[in-house]
Structure formats: C-alpha cells, structure tokens
Design an enzyme around this catalytic site. Sequence first.
Site, PDB file in Angstrom:
ATOM      1  CG  ASP A 119      -2.080   0.952   1.171  1.00 40.94           C
ATOM      2  OD1 ASP A 119      -3.143   0.651   0.610  1.00 40.94           O
ATOM      3  OD2 ASP A 119      -1.879   2.065   1.705  1.00 40.94           O
ATOM      4  CG  ASP A 245      -5.720  -5.425  -3.200  1.00 39.91           C
ATOM      5  OD1 ASP A 245      -6.763  -4.841  -2.834  1.00 39.91           O
ATOM      6  OD2 ASP A 245      -4.625  -4.855  -3.307  1.00 39.91           O
ATOM      7  CG  HIS A 274      -5.450  -3.512   0.204  1.00 43.33           C
ATOM      8  ND1 HIS A 274      -4.770  -3.260  -0.964  1.00 43.33           N
ATOM      9  CD2 HIS A 274      -5.128  -2.500   1.060  1.00 43.33           C
ATOM     10  CE1 HIS A 274      -4.053  -2.138  -0.829  1.00 43.33           C
ATOM     11  NE2 HIS A 274      -4.257  -1.666   0.392  1.00 43.33           N
TER      12      HIS A 274
END
Length: 293
Positions: A119, A245, A274
Amino acid sequence: MSRVLRTPDARFEGLKDFPYAAHHLEVGEGLRLAYVDEGPRDAPVVLLMHGEPTWSYLYRHIIAALQDRFRVVAPDLIGFGRSDKLPEEAYYSYERHVAWMREWLERLDLRDVTLFCQDWGGLIGLRLVAALPERFARVIAANTGLPTGTGMSEGFRAWLEFSQSVPVFPVGMIVNGGAARELESAEIAAYDAPFPDESYKAAARVFPRLVPVTPEHASVAENGAAWCALERFDKPFLTAFSDRDPVTNGGERIFQARVPGTRGQPHVTLPGGHFLQEDCPDEIARLIADFAG
C-alpha cells in the site's frame, strides 16, 4: 507548523500479539516518529513499511517470525500508529511523507536493507529505493504501486469515494474489510487504538486523495523520476501480490515489465485481500527469510 497530537501511551498497552517497544526519532519540524526495532543489531536489516490506515501492528506476526534471525525495523508513518499526528489535512503531502521517511532512514543509517512494502508503504518506500538505491539490497513489493497520473482501478475509485464521504472514518472496520479473514475484535481495536477521536485521523482521511492518479495530482513528476531510477535498479526485486485485492490487482505486471531486478525472480501470488499481512503472515515471513538469505 500545526499543533502536534500524540496518542496517549495507555492506548497501546496490552494489544493482542504486540509486545514490541516503541523507539523514537524526531524528523521534520520536531515530529516524533515511532518504530519497532527488534532482533540483533548486527543482523541483516528487514524493513517493513505499512500503508493506509494501518501501522506497524500489521506486521506483528511477521516480526515475531523474523526477529531471531534479522534486525526487523517497522516504522509508523507520521499520522499513524505511535507516531505523532497533525490535525490539519493540509499539512500532509506525499512529498512530506517521503522526506520524513528519508530523514528517518538516513538518521538510523540503515544499509543492506531488504524492503517489504505494501500500500502506501510502497508509494513511499519505493521512492526511498529510487533516491537511495545504495542502501537497499533487495525489494519485495506487495499490493502497491507507484502511480504517475494515468488513472485508477475501480477498486481504488470505490475506496476513494468511501474514504472522503464517510462521516466517521472507521479504521478498524476498514482493515477488517480489507482482509480476507475476519479479524478478532481485539485486533480491530488495535487498529483503532492510535486514534482517540476524529481529530487524530487527518492523515488517514487525506491519504487516498494524495495518490497521484490524475495528471493534475502533485507528485506525478516526482514519481515519474523515481520510475526512471527503478528502471535501472537491477538488484533482486520480487513481487508478492495477493489474489483477492480489487485495489491493486494486476499491479505486479507493471513492476515485472519495468524493473530489471525482477527478471528471473520467483514471483508469487499469495492468498489474501488487500491487507495480506493479516491473511498470510507465515507465508510472508518465509518469503522474506528465503529472499533475504
């Protein structure tokens, strides 16, 4: 500078599976950045970088699995976890976050680093790799990217709309929803712990807006320059994206096409959503240990 918010230490006491002490370093204009630093100081360094809206708690099981063999360092980005927070969204920018983390990395003088980033941990961490390639021995990129204004996935579009419209930003619920498994209530509470009220959540709230997905976004040029550097990065670079994801699905192909260090590497697809650190921490720990050697 804006006034600084500091989450009371008591909110971090007794968190499930998280016995790790906070180390601190001041960056920028006197902001206290917290980080986990476990394992032998002379061991190879593994740097674990989290994203939005998590903190080093995300890596608790991975730290436990690696700390006997590696020096495992897991920072909390400014605005998250046990690091200082600022109540004004306008004070946060992509470039400030990169500068804060670069100062932290250089002040600790981390070298020969194996980076695992996910991320925003990748959006920031890969900028560090591009700027300071001599400090990094190898990279594992998971569910992340380095956008340059060319659009967004439908999954990210839905996340952006939700994050900017929800009246109360439900951090623990967001992490639970982004994992494939159902988190325990104590784990959800640990993700909520850094944020006593909404005033502490400015970074979490603004981060989705800072992702440079349009040509008009700030940091498009800086990310483009970083890609130029990554296109010369020939040290081992592994992708380890998850299979469920909707935000970053397919993003591994971009790295594999553009980063020379990806060639011949045993890229993997891991099971999970995710926040794959919550879904397959044992697999990630084994992957890092095998890759770091």
